[in-house]
Motif scaffolding. Structure first.
Motif, mmCIF file in Angstrom:
data_model
loop_
_atom_site.group_PDB
_atom_site.id
_atom_site.type_symbol
_atom_site.label_atom_id
_atom_site.label_comp_id
_atom_site.label_asym_id
_atom_site.label_seq_id
_atom_site.Cartn_x
_atom_site.Cartn_y
_atom_site.Cartn_z
ATOM 1 N N TYR A 64 -9.588 17.257 4.189
ATOM 2 C CA TYR A 64 -8.564 17.919 4.319
ATOM 3 C C TYR A 64 -7.937 17.511 5.496
ATOM 4 O O TYR A 64 -8.421 17.264 6.738
ATOM 5 C CB TYR A 64 -8.866 19.519 4.822
ATOM 6 C CG TYR A 64 -9.529 20.258 3.528
ATOM 7 C CD1 TYR A 64 -8.922 20.824 2.548
ATOM 8 C CD2 TYR A 64 -10.992 20.634 3.574
ATOM 9 C CE1 TYR A 64 -9.395 21.379 1.556
ATOM 10 C CE2 TYR A 64 -11.443 21.310 2.721
ATOM 11 C CZ TYR A 64 -10.850 21.890 1.550
ATOM 12 O OH TYR A 64 -11.345 22.395 0.484
ATOM 13 N N PHE A 114 -6.028 19.356 7.589
ATOM 14 C CA PHE A 114 -6.359 20.466 8.751
ATOM 15 C C PHE A 114 -7.691 20.576 9.087
ATOM 16 O O PHE A 114 -7.994 21.539 9.935
ATOM 17 C CB PHE A 114 -5.948 21.838 8.218
ATOM 18 C CG PHE A 114 -6.767 22.501 6.995
ATOM 19 C CD1 PHE A 114 -7.755 22.938 7.249
ATOM 20 C CD2 PHE A 114 -5.979 22.059 5.705
ATOM 21 C CE1 PHE A 114 -8.622 23.415 6.158
ATOM 22 C CE2 PHE A 114 -6.763 22.657 4.553
ATOM 23 C CZ PHE A 114 -8.258 23.301 4.610
ATOM 24 N N LYS A 158 -8.650 21.825 12.754
ATOM 25 C CA LYS A 158 -7.543 22.688 13.406
ATOM 26 C C LYS A 158 -7.321 24.126 12.517
ATOM 27 O O LYS A 158 -7.992 24.296 11.853
ATOM 28 C CB LYS A 158 -6.192 21.965 12.913
ATOM 29 C CG LYS A 158 -6.283 20.565 13.355
ATOM 30 C CD LYS A 158 -4.992 19.624 12.862
ATOM 31 C CE LYS A 158 -5.002 18.446 13.167
ATOM 32 N NZ LYS A 158 -4.482 17.270 12.337
ATOM 33 N N ASN A 179 -5.572 18.584 -0.825
ATOM 34 C CA ASN A 179 -6.809 17.888 -0.397
ATOM 35 C C ASN A 179 -6.557 16.231 -0.250
ATOM 36 O O ASN A 179 -5.881 15.917 -1.121
ATOM 37 C CB ASN A 179 -8.097 18.024 -1.180
ATOM 38 C CG ASN A 179 -8.096 17.548 -2.404
ATOM 39 O OD1 ASN A 179 -8.140 16.592 -2.714
ATOM 40 N ND2 ASN A 179 -7.832 18.505 -3.521
ATOM 41 N N SER A 235 -14.456 23.796 15.806
ATOM 42 C CA SER A 235 -13.536 22.948 15.587
ATOM 43 C C SER A 235 -14.024 21.425 15.100
ATOM 44 O O SER A 235 -13.674 20.788 14.336
ATOM 45 C CB SER A 235 -12.134 23.106 16.168
ATOM 46 O OG SER A 235 -12.390 22.597 17.603
ATOM 47 N N ARG A 254 -5.746 26.649 10.608
ATOM 48 C CA ARG A 254 -4.886 26.497 9.178
ATOM 49 C C ARG A 254 -3.466 27.344 9.399
ATOM 50 O O ARG A 254 -3.590 28.283 9.890
ATOM 51 C CB ARG A 254 -5.420 26.937 7.984
ATOM 52 C CG ARG A 254 -6.357 26.291 7.474
ATOM 53 C CD ARG A 254 -7.201 26.773 6.156
ATOM 54 N NE ARG A 254 -8.636 26.438 6.175
ATOM 55 C CZ ARG A 254 -9.445 27.136 6.031
ATOM 56 N NH1 ARG A 254 -9.272 28.323 5.609
ATOM 57 N NH2 ARG A 254 -10.832 26.895 6.099
ATOM 58 N N GLN A 255 -2.547 26.719 8.803
ATOM 59 C CA GLN A 255 -1.126 27.401 8.759
ATOM 60 C C GLN A 255 -1.083 28.044 7.439
ATOM 61 O O GLN A 255 -0.084 28.556 6.921
ATOM 62 C CB GLN A 255 -0.072 26.586 9.245
ATOM 63 C CG GLN A 255 -0.376 25.822 10.257
ATOM 64 C CD GLN A 255 -0.123 26.711 11.607
ATOM 65 O OE1 GLN A 255 0.528 27.539 11.638
ATOM 66 N NE2 GLN A 255 -1.148 26.552 12.535
ATOM 67 N N VAL A 256 -2.037 27.965 6.308
ATOM 68 C CA VAL A 256 -1.844 28.312 5.334
ATOM 69 C C VAL A 256 -2.850 29.620 5.020
ATOM 70 O O VAL A 256 -4.060 29.825 5.457
ATOM 71 C CB VAL A 256 -2.400 27.313 4.307
ATOM 72 C CG1 VAL A 256 -2.400 27.774 2.762
ATOM 73 C CG2 VAL A 256 -1.496 26.108 4.319
ATOM 74 N N LYS A 257 -2.204 30.775 4.359
ATOM 75 C CA LYS A 257 -3.139 31.951 3.995
ATOM 76 C C LYS A 257 -4.152 31.612 2.887
ATOM 77 O O LYS A 257 -3.465 31.141 1.825
ATOM 78 C CB LYS A 257 -2.035 32.946 3.759
ATOM 79 C CG LYS A 257 -1.498 33.794 4.900
ATOM 80 C CD LYS A 257 -0.757 34.779 4.629
ATOM 81 C CE LYS A 257 0.186 35.385 5.684
ATOM 82 N NZ LYS A 257 0.979 36.543 5.614
ATOM 83 N N LEU A 264 -6.650 24.398 -2.128
ATOM 84 C CA LEU A 264 -6.097 23.856 -1.026
ATOM 85 C C LEU A 264 -5.639 22.480 -1.299
ATOM 86 O O LEU A 264 -6.520 21.539 -1.928
ATOM 87 C CB LEU A 264 -6.884 23.928 0.174
ATOM 88 C CG LEU A 264 -7.184 25.323 0.591
ATOM 89 C CD1 LEU A 264 -8.247 25.320 1.733
ATOM 90 C CD2 LEU A 264 -6.218 26.146 1.148
ATOM 91 N N HIS A 296 -16.207 21.336 12.420
ATOM 92 C CA HIS A 296 -15.233 21.478 11.134
ATOM 93 C C HIS A 296 -14.749 20.215 10.727
ATOM 94 O O HIS A 296 -14.511 19.715 9.565
ATOM 95 C CB HIS A 296 -14.318 22.844 11.309
ATOM 96 C CG HIS A 296 -13.596 23.143 9.864
ATOM 97 N ND1 HIS A 296 -12.316 22.401 9.667
ATOM 98 C CD2 HIS A 296 -13.811 23.779 9.051
ATOM 99 C CE1 HIS A 296 -11.688 23.038 8.608
ATOM 100 N NE2 HIS A 296 -12.708 23.669 8.143
ATOM 101 N N GLN A 297 -14.360 19.645 11.822
ATOM 102 C CA GLN A 297 -13.522 18.343 11.682
ATOM 103 C C GLN A 297 -14.451 17.311 11.243
ATOM 104 O O GLN A 297 -14.049 16.566 10.378
ATOM 105 C CB GLN A 297 -12.981 17.944 13.043
ATOM 106 C CG GLN A 297 -12.255 16.480 12.927
ATOM 107 C CD GLN A 297 -11.710 16.187 14.209
ATOM 108 O OE1 GLN A 297 -11.934 16.801 15.586
ATOM 109 N NE2 GLN A 297 -10.814 15.167 14.267
#
Length: 73
Positions: free
Chosen positions: A62, A64, A67, A8, A51, A69-72, A6, A54-55
């Motif tokens: 990252y 994101f 948030k 970074n 969240s 993710r918009q990435v698979k 991903l 994670h943040q």
């Protein structure tokens, strides 16, 4: 094992180097979260609480962090 790399904030493109830094940063942040008591202020068992964790753990790494993710991966 096939690892998805991903984008970074660290601008590290070597997988091994990146994984070491990600682990070091996130473990340091996890310890801070626990020792400062900040973890106790987050909602338990909710997406919002997860969240925020994670943040806190990954914000330096990252865009994101915290948030969806918009990435698979």
């Amino acid at each position: 094992m096939n690892i998805v790399f991903l984008e970074n904030k660290l601008f590290i493109h070597n997988e091994v180097e990146f994984m070491k830094m990600e682990e070091k940063i996130s473990k340091t942040k996890a310890l801070e979260l626990f020792e400062t008591g900040l973890l106790d202020t987050f909602e338990v068992g909710t997406f919002k609480g997860l969240s925020l964790i994670h943040q806190y753990l990954f914000d330096e790494i990252y865009e994101f962090a915290g948030k969806i993710r918009q990435v698979k991966i």
